[in-house]
Scaffold this motif. Structure first.
Motif, PDB file in Angstrom:
ATOM      1  N   THR A 199      -7.177  60.317  27.094  1.00 37.54           N
ATOM      2  CA  THR A 199      -8.537  60.587  27.566  1.00 37.54           C
ATOM      3  C   THR A 199      -8.802  59.818  28.848  1.00 37.54           C
ATOM      4  O   THR A 199      -9.340  60.376  29.814  1.00 37.54           O
ATOM      5  N   ASN A 225      -7.007  61.551  31.722  1.00 37.82           N
ATOM      6  CA  ASN A 225      -7.658  62.773  32.170  1.00 37.82           C
ATOM      7  C   ASN A 225      -8.843  62.466  33.073  1.00 37.82           C
ATOM      8  O   ASN A 225      -9.019  63.067  34.135  1.00 37.82           O
ATOM      9  N   VAL A 226      -9.652  61.500  32.638  1.00 42.87           N
ATOM     10  CA  VAL A 226     -10.846  61.141  33.393  1.00 42.87           C
ATOM     11  C   VAL A 226     -10.470  60.495  34.726  1.00 42.87           C
ATOM     12  O   VAL A 226     -11.001  60.859  35.779  1.00 42.87           O
ATOM     13  N   ARG A 260      -9.248  62.952  37.371  1.00 42.77           N
ATOM     14  CA  ARG A 260     -10.320  63.685  38.041  1.00 42.77           C
ATOM     15  C   ARG A 260     -11.087  62.779  38.994  1.00 42.77           C
ATOM     16  O   ARG A 260     -11.479  63.194  40.083  1.00 42.77           O
ATOM     17  N   MET A 261     -11.316  61.559  38.561  1.00 44.84           N
ATOM     18  CA  MET A 261     -12.074  60.626  39.410  1.00 44.84           C
ATOM     19  C   MET A 261     -11.310  60.336  40.695  1.00 44.84           C
ATOM     20  O   MET A 261     -11.914  60.139  41.751  1.00 44.84           O
ATOM     21  N   VAL A 319     -20.155  59.209  39.191  1.00 44.54           N
ATOM     22  CA  VAL A 319     -19.712  59.652  37.872  1.00 44.54           C
ATOM     23  C   VAL A 319     -19.484  58.422  37.006  1.00 44.54           C
ATOM     24  O   VAL A 319     -18.836  57.476  37.435  1.00 44.54           O
ATOM     25  N   THR A 320     -20.039  58.436  35.798  1.00 46.75           N
ATOM     26  CA  THR A 320     -19.806  57.333  34.862  1.00 46.75           C
ATOM     27  C   THR A 320     -19.341  57.913  33.538  1.00 46.75           C
ATOM     28  O   THR A 320     -20.007  58.796  32.989  1.00 46.75           O
ATOM     29  N   THR A 321     -18.219  57.426  33.040  1.00 47.57           N
ATOM     30  CA  THR A 321     -17.756  57.843  31.724  1.00 47.57           C
ATOM     31  C   THR A 321     -17.970  56.683  30.766  1.00 47.57           C
ATOM     32  O   THR A 321     -17.538  55.562  31.032  1.00 47.57           O
ATOM     33  N   HIS A 322     -18.669  56.977  29.646  1.00 42.45           N
ATOM     34  CA  HIS A 322     -19.023  55.942  28.683  1.00 42.45           C
ATOM     35  C   HIS A 322     -18.155  56.036  27.438  1.00 42.45           C
ATOM     36  O   HIS A 322     -18.172  57.039  26.754  1.00 42.45           O
ATOM     37  N   PHE A 323     -17.451  54.973  27.139  1.00 45.94           N
ATOM     38  CA  PHE A 323     -16.679  54.898  25.896  1.00 45.94           C
ATOM     39  C   PHE A 323     -17.385  53.922  24.961  1.00 45.94           C
ATOM     40  O   PHE A 323     -17.809  52.838  25.392  1.00 45.94           O
ATOM     41  N   ILE A 370     -13.920  67.009  33.952  1.00 44.50           N
ATOM     42  CA  ILE A 370     -13.641  65.566  33.924  1.00 44.50           C
ATOM     43  C   ILE A 370     -12.757  65.152  32.753  1.00 44.50           C
ATOM     44  O   ILE A 370     -12.012  64.179  32.842  1.00 44.50           O
ATOM     45  N   VAL A 417     -17.127  60.967  23.745  1.00 43.32           N
ATOM     46  CA  VAL A 417     -17.165  60.275  25.038  1.00 43.32           C
ATOM     47  C   VAL A 417     -18.100  61.040  25.965  1.00 43.32           C
ATOM     48  O   VAL A 417     -18.014  62.263  26.064  1.00 43.32           O
ATOM     49  N   VAL A 418     -19.016  60.335  26.603  1.00 43.56           N
ATOM     50  CA  VAL A 418     -20.004  60.995  27.472  1.00 43.56           C
ATOM     51  C   VAL A 418     -19.756  60.626  28.922  1.00 43.56           C
ATOM     52  O   VAL A 418     -19.554  59.452  29.243  1.00 43.56           O
ATOM     53  N   THR A 419     -19.770  61.629  29.778  1.00 42.44           N
ATOM     54  CA  THR A 419     -19.669  61.374  31.215  1.00 42.44           C
ATOM     55  C   THR A 419     -20.920  61.893  31.883  1.00 42.44           C
ATOM     56  O   THR A 419     -21.346  63.020  31.613  1.00 42.44           O
ATOM     57  N   VAL A 420     -21.527  61.066  32.725  1.00 41.77           N
ATOM     58  CA  VAL A 420     -22.711  61.459  33.471  1.00 41.77           C
ATOM     59  C   VAL A 420     -22.337  61.572  34.943  1.00 41.77           C
ATOM     60  O   VAL A 420     -21.766  60.653  35.508  1.00 41.77           O
ATOM     61  N   CYS A 421     -22.632  62.724  35.527  1.00 39.96           N
ATOM     62  CA  CYS A 421     -22.317  62.932  36.946  1.00 39.96           C
ATOM     63  C   CYS A 421     -23.598  63.221  37.687  1.00 39.96           C
ATOM     64  O   CYS A 421     -24.417  64.010  37.226  1.00 39.96           O
TER      65      CYS A 421
END
Lengths: 285, 279
Positions: free
Chosen positions: A165, A168-169, A172-173, A201-205, B94, B127-131
């Motif tokens: 995961t 993947n993120v 893209r980033m 862009v912020t991905t939260h785990f 993403i 998992v959350v992504t904010v763009c």
């Protein structure tokens, strides 16, 4: 200086090859330290590789059926070689179905790690394959550059999310930014963030868990100040370095964690049964 | 923060909110028109239209009706903005964009209005992504003034038949020539490249031909570089309609079924290549 090792277990051979292939994806060249009990693949952080450093430790007994080495001297019973892991990986890949593989230090026109194996063929006669992988011997006076790195005085220690995961993120980033901020806290939360003129862009785990040593690491044994569990420690890193680390991972580790020194360094640790890999990515302004 | 706990209060700030259980239902169709960096988004109560233009002679539009979305709320008659489509697609994908059955990325797309970024909330596996993607003032899309009353020739084909031709198109040819006629060769695609001329003929009684309405013989040439991107839309589609009007303007309309079998449309408009005289 002498070294000869023999691997006969096919699973050990596969695993050994995979470890070297992983290393080859992380760096073009590195140092191989051979001691009576261990093999270490070391990359020391220099400006040329963007300050990234790596320490990969293998227990020889988990891979080799036979292992003999004689170091430079009896006090310094170790051998230090500069290798190109890709060459070694390529050689090992060609002998995956051999009954036994020997790896030894030889001197051909230059010092080499020679990989030799007997491969089965359709007829009764076996085919012998030999690969001479050139190496450079590192003189003793330079050995202190390749010591085991100290555990950094980290602010937060956290288990990593599934590497796939993350990869993947991060992949893209990387299309969107050259730098990424990695932040984490002692409540098991990690964020990956990028911020450019075009997009943020912020991905939260969440619920990642923190390793038991994850308190403020006071190495001097003094009282550790309790850290606000919600407070984030962050480091801004070159995205390509993080991507390179994630690209190389071929096997799911049994434990994967990350130590962050606020605005200092991201220290990634992967533990497999018989291999441990540490990777240090320095923070940039 | 998980999508489900988005505070209600936030919703009142947005002039446009759209959600999808499967972000691919948007990203796949947008990829079919993503040959330029910038796209104009126009949202109306009917749905979302995304426009991409090239050199003022070609325009691609993707239509995703309101019904395709799990939620589609709009507080104005028309909400328009321009975004970088390449960036948007990277954000929609993403989490990797690979098709794994049973795993999908949910999307909540929100826009507060002029001057605000387009905000995307994407979630997959907890998992959350904010763009937040910066928006610009939308340019006015070109009106090609293509109307049904001026259509001289129209065919509807099953995409299967055109896919092969489009994938084999001789890219050394500067133009793609389209001939439509009530008589032979009925519907012909031609290229004139370094290795020679190539023709693909589709007779009017072919199985692939679902509709054939040609009133007069017309041959028009279109710049290959402008039409080649339409191959992506063709690849996604099951049917395509090809129409030309009295000016020789071309309209290609593609019927696309998304992952859930719902129908969306993509259309391409293209001006004829003026350097060449019509036969």
């Amino acid at each position: 200086m002498k070294f000869r090792g023999k691997i006969i277990d096919i699973a050990c051979l596969n695993h050994f090859t995979r470890v070297i292939t992983t290393i080859s994806k992380l760096t073009k060249t590195c140092v191989l330290r051979l001691t009576p009990d261990h093999l270490y693949f070391v990359l020391s952080g220099k400006v040329a590789n963007g300050g990234v450093s790596m320490w990969c430790e293998l227990s020889q007994v988990n891979f080799f059926d036979e292992y003999q080495m004689e170091g430079v001297s009896s006090e310094d019973n170790e051998i230090c070689l500069e290798v190109t892991p890709e060459n070694l990986s390529r050689a090992l890949k060609t002998v995956q179905n051999a009954k036994a593989v020997k790896v030894k230090l030889t001197k051909k026109h230059c010092p080499c790690l020679t990989v030799a194996a007997e491969l089965p063929t359709l007829s009764s006669v076996s085919r012998v394959v030999t690969h001479d992988v050139p190496v450079d011997v590192i003189p003793r006076r330079l050995w202190n550059e390749f010591k085991e790195p100290d555990m950094p005085d980290f602010d937060v220690s956290i288990y990593l999310p599934p590497l796939k995961t993350m990869k993947n993120v991060v992949d893209r980033m990387k299309n969107l930014s050259n730098f990424l901020v990695m932040e984490a806290n002692l409540s098991g939360e990690m964020n990956l963030k990028i911020d450019t003129d075009l997009v943020s862009v912020t991905t939260h785990f969440r619920d990642l868990g923190n390793p038991p040593w994850g308190e403020d690491s006071s190495q001097d044994g003094g009282p550790s100040q309790s850290r606000d569990p919600e407070a984030m420690a962050e480091a801004r890193v070159d995205i390509r370095k993080l991507q390179q680390f994630l690209m190389g991972q071929q096997v799911n580790p049994s434990k994967a964690m990350c130590n962050i020194v606020h605005h200092g360094v991201v220290h990634l640790i992967l533990l497999h049964e018989d291999v441990s890999l540490q990777y240090f990515i320095p923070a940039v302004a | 923060m998980p999508l489900s706990t988005q505070s209600q209060a936030d919703d009142e700030l947005y002039v446009f909110v759209a959600t999808l259980d499967n972000a691919r239902n948007l990203s796949n169709i947008l990829r079919a028109i993503a040959f330029k960096d910038h796209a104009i988004f126009s949202a109306t109560p009917n749905g979302l239209k995304v426009t991409v233009e090239d050199s003022k002679c070609m325009q691609a539009n993707a239509f995703i009706q309101a019904e395709i979305f799990q939620e589609f709320t709009i507080r104005e008659d028309l909400v328009g903005f321009q975004v970088n489509l390449t960036v948007l697609l990277d954000c929609l994908n993403i989490f990797g964009g690979t098709t794994v059955t049973g795993v999908s990325t949910t999307l909540r797309m929100c826009y507060r209005g002029y001057g605000y970024p387009l905000t995307l909330f994407l979630e997959e596996g907890g998992v959350v992504t904010v763009c937040k993607i910066n928006t610009q003032e939308p340019e006015e899309p070109i009106d090609f003034e293509f109307c049904s009353s001026n259509v001289t020739n129209k065919v509807i084909l099953q995409s299967e038949s055109l896919k092969e031709a489009f994938s084999e198109l001789d890219m050394t040819s500067e133009v793609l020539q389209i001939t439509m006629s009530p008589s032979q060769p009925y519907f012909r695609l031609s290229t004139f490249g370094n290795s020679g001329n190539a023709h693909y003929d589709y007779p009017k009684d072919s199985d692939m031909m679902e509709l054939f309405q040609c009133t007069k013989t017309q041959t028009n040439r279109y710049k290959m570089s402008l039409l080649k991107p339409s191959t992506k839309a063709l690849a996604l589609s099951c049917k395509v309609s090809v129409r030309t009007d009295i000016r020789g303007f071309l309209s290609l309309q593609y019927l696309v079924r998304n992952d859930d079998g719902q129908i969306c449309f993509v259309e391409y408009y293209c001006c004829p290549d003026e350097e060449v005289e019509e036969e």
